[in-house]
Every structure is written in C-alpha cells, then in structure tokens.
Design an enzyme around this catalytic site. Structure first.
Site, PDB file in Angstrom:
ATOM      1  N   HIS A 179     -40.335 -12.385   3.173  1.00 42.86           N
ATOM      2  CA  HIS A 179     -41.556 -12.691   2.445  1.00 42.86           C
ATOM      3  C   HIS A 179     -41.970 -11.486   1.604  1.00 42.86           C
ATOM      4  O   HIS A 179     -41.522 -10.368   1.859  1.00 42.86           O
ATOM      5  CB  HIS A 179     -42.728 -12.942   3.409  1.00 42.86           C
ATOM      6  CG  HIS A 179     -42.474 -13.933   4.495  1.00 42.86           C
ATOM      7  ND1 HIS A 179     -43.066 -15.176   4.519  1.00 42.86           N
ATOM      8  CD2 HIS A 179     -41.730 -13.861   5.626  1.00 42.86           C
ATOM      9  CE1 HIS A 179     -42.700 -15.824   5.608  1.00 42.86           C
ATOM     10  NE2 HIS A 179     -41.875 -15.046   6.300  1.00 42.86           N
ATOM     11  N   TYR A 180     -42.886 -11.690   0.652  1.00 40.17           N
ATOM     12  CA  TYR A 180     -43.687 -10.577   0.180  1.00 40.17           C
ATOM     13  C   TYR A 180     -45.109 -10.796   0.669  1.00 40.17           C
ATOM     14  O   TYR A 180     -45.525 -11.914   0.962  1.00 40.17           O
ATOM     15  CB  TYR A 180     -43.606 -10.352  -1.323  1.00 40.17           C
ATOM     16  CG  TYR A 180     -44.143 -11.427  -2.261  1.00 40.17           C
ATOM     17  CD1 TYR A 180     -45.324 -12.148  -2.021  1.00 40.17           C
ATOM     18  CD2 TYR A 180     -43.478 -11.689  -3.461  1.00 40.17           C
ATOM     19  CE1 TYR A 180     -45.813 -13.085  -2.912  1.00 40.17           C
ATOM     20  CE2 TYR A 180     -43.958 -12.637  -4.356  1.00 40.17           C
ATOM     21  CZ  TYR A 180     -45.133 -13.314  -4.081  1.00 40.17           C
ATOM     22  OH  TYR A 180     -45.615 -14.243  -4.966  1.00 40.17           O
ATOM     23  N   THR A 181     -45.873  -9.693   0.756  1.00 41.88           N
ATOM     24  CA  THR A 181     -47.217  -9.800   1.316  1.00 41.88           C
ATOM     25  C   THR A 181     -48.192 -10.479   0.361  1.00 41.88           C
ATOM     26  O   THR A 181     -49.128 -11.156   0.799  1.00 41.88           O
ATOM     27  CB  THR A 181     -47.758  -8.406   1.683  1.00 41.88           C
ATOM     28  OG1 THR A 181     -47.684  -7.551   0.528  1.00 41.88           O
ATOM     29  CG2 THR A 181     -46.955  -7.807   2.837  1.00 41.88           C
TER      30      THR A 181
ATOM     31  N   GLU B  68     -42.281  -9.237   6.394  1.00 45.15           N
ATOM     32  CA  GLU B  68     -43.177  -9.171   5.244  1.00 45.15           C
ATOM     33  C   GLU B  68     -42.896  -7.873   4.481  1.00 45.15           C
ATOM     34  O   GLU B  68     -42.946  -6.783   5.053  1.00 45.15           O
ATOM     35  CB  GLU B  68     -44.637  -9.200   5.693  1.00 45.15           C
ATOM     36  CG  GLU B  68     -45.102 -10.545   6.237  1.00 45.15           C
ATOM     37  CD  GLU B  68     -45.502 -11.521   5.133  1.00 45.15           C
ATOM     38  OE1 GLU B  68     -45.440 -11.144   3.944  1.00 45.15           O
ATOM     39  OE2 GLU B  68     -45.880 -12.654   5.487  1.00 45.15           O
TER      40      GLU B  68
ATOM     41  N   HIS C 268     -39.078 -17.090   1.779  1.00 50.21           N
ATOM     42  CA  HIS C 268     -40.166 -18.010   2.107  1.00 50.21           C
ATOM     43  C   HIS C 268     -40.180 -19.192   1.149  1.00 50.21           C
ATOM     44  O   HIS C 268     -40.439 -20.328   1.547  1.00 50.21           O
ATOM     45  CB  HIS C 268     -41.492 -17.254   2.055  1.00 50.21           C
ATOM     46  CG  HIS C 268     -42.594 -17.933   2.794  1.00 50.21           C
ATOM     47  ND1 HIS C 268     -43.899 -17.484   2.760  1.00 50.21           N
ATOM     48  CD2 HIS C 268     -42.609 -19.029   3.607  1.00 50.21           C
ATOM     49  CE1 HIS C 268     -44.660 -18.282   3.509  1.00 50.21           C
ATOM     50  NE2 HIS C 268     -43.902 -19.219   4.033  1.00 50.21           N
TER      51      HIS C 268
ATOM     52  N   ASP D  10     -42.430 -16.516  -2.776  1.00 47.75           N
ATOM     53  CA  ASP D  10     -41.931 -15.205  -2.350  1.00 47.75           C
ATOM     54  C   ASP D  10     -40.587 -15.285  -1.628  1.00 47.75           C
ATOM     55  O   ASP D  10     -40.276 -16.328  -1.049  1.00 47.75           O
ATOM     56  CB  ASP D  10     -42.976 -14.517  -1.452  1.00 47.75           C
ATOM     57  CG  ASP D  10     -43.379 -15.344  -0.223  1.00 47.75           C
ATOM     58  OD1 ASP D  10     -43.680 -16.540  -0.402  1.00 47.75           O
ATOM     59  OD2 ASP D  10     -43.405 -14.797   0.899  1.00 47.75           O
TER      60      ASP D  10
END
Length: 232
Positions: free
Chosen positions: A5-7, A70, A112, A122
C-alpha cells in the site's frame, strides 16, 4: 499473500498516528518511511485491517490470509511522488524476508489497487514493481510492442484479467483495467482496452500462469491464517 500500500497521508507521523488509533479501525503489519525506517505495528501472526473489501483469485476476506505493508507516500490526493531509492531498498529487504519466511509465491504479491480496484489506487503507477520483480518479488514480464495487425478481443481480455487474479466483470472492467495499468503499463492508466494494454494483458497472464504452475505454489494458497488482532 503480501499486499503493498501507500499511506496516502501528508506525513509518516500522521500515518503512524492513524494506524495506531483504535478508533480508526485500520492497521498494517509494517510501515516503511521515506527515509527507509521500518516500523512493525502488528505481529505477523495477527490479523491487520489493511485490505478492506477486496478480492483476489476469487478469494475474499484477504485480511485473514495476508501481510500488509504501508509505504509512506502522500498518494494521489495529497501530492503523489516517486518513492525514494532508500525507501524502495527497505521495501525490497522486508518483502524478501517475508516471502522467504512464509514461502509467498510471486502471484500472491499484489498492490492494494489490484485487490480493490473500484476503491483504491495504491501503490500506484510511480511504484517500481519492475525493480522488485528483478529481486524476486512479484511478477513483471518483459514488455513487447503489440504485433502488427494485433486484434483486440474484449471478452478474451476480460478473461485474462480474471486469469491474472483480478475479480472483474463487465461492470467493473474499467477500474480493473486501470489497476492493471497502474501496475503493468504505468505510462498510461486511462482504463481503455487499446492494443498495447490487450497485448500486455496476454504477457502478464502467461507469467501468472507460469507462477501458479511452479512446484509447490498451489499449496501456498490460504495456507497462512492470521488470528484476530486487538489492533483494529
């Protein structure tokens, strides 16, 4: 599975605060800052709430069979930018450790947006999936131009999406194509089934088929089962 994921938040501090807030009901096993620092938030044998409503290879409830990482980045809504080399080095190192520890096959390493294409974008088209694949993490087959006279078969392409693992139907085909492009055709993520996207779908499908056919890969599906975690 391993889900990246990215945050999507303005800073690492804001992301860590949210991921550790019980009222937020969201969590991940690890967070990787842009400096390369790695935080472990949830033990690997505990369920983290990172996947949400999602599906891959016809399987839902992915939180129970996946580890979530993340990666700190503002995301598309807060100033999306490339992931620093030092951060990607930490991503690579942690992924290799988890893949080795749990024998996660390449076709079970996803973003994600792959598992929730109608909701998520993401880690996005600036994420360097190709370099991870060169390190044995995930899948990235070589890309070739569409052959002259290449014809597009929409039904076949939808079948390729499903064969790769996307839970796509006629209604959700466009967001699934966008998710596919964000990962495998990153120069253009418009959701259109043009010749280049159709040809790339065929290449990627073949790579995923080969991964599933490798010795022992079938045994890994859903073999990891996380117990419930008090961290929401």
């Amino acid at each position: 599975m391993l889900v990246l994921h990215y945050t999507g938040m303005v800073s690492a501090a804001a992301a860590l605060e949210r991921l550790c807030d019980p009222d937020a009901r969201v969590s991940a096993h690890y967070v990787i800052e842009e400096t390369g620092a790695i935080w472990r938030l949830v033990p690997e044998n505990r369920r983290a709430f990172h996947a949400g409503a999602s599906c891959w290879e016809g399987e839902s409830d992915l939180n129970s069979v996946s580890l979530g990482i993340e990666i700190v980045n503002p995301g598309h809504e807060c100033g999306y930018r490339p992931f620093p080399e030092v951060q990607m080095s930490s991503v690579e190192r942690l992924c290799q450790e988890l893949i080795g520890r749990y024998s996660i096959p390449p076709h079970r390493v996803v973003g994600h947006s792959d598992i929730a294409p109608t909701r998520k974008s993401d880690p996005g088209e600036l994420f360097d999936w190709a370099s991870l694949a060169r390190a044995g993490i995930g899948i990235w087959p070589p890309s070739k131009p569409a052959p002259r006279g290449f014809s597009i078969d929409p039904a076949e392409s939808l079948g390729h999406l499903s064969s790769i693992g996307y839970c796509a139907n006629l209604e959700s085909q466009t967001p699934a194509l966008v998710a596919f492009q964000r990962r495998f055709r990153q120069s253009c993520c418009d959701g259109r089934l043009d010749a280049e996207t159709a040809a790339r779908l065929s290449e990627v499908r073949e790579a995923f088929v080969r991964s599933r056919a490798s010795p022992g890969s079938a045994a890994h599906r859903s073999s990891f089962k996380a117990s419930c975690s008090p961290c929401k």
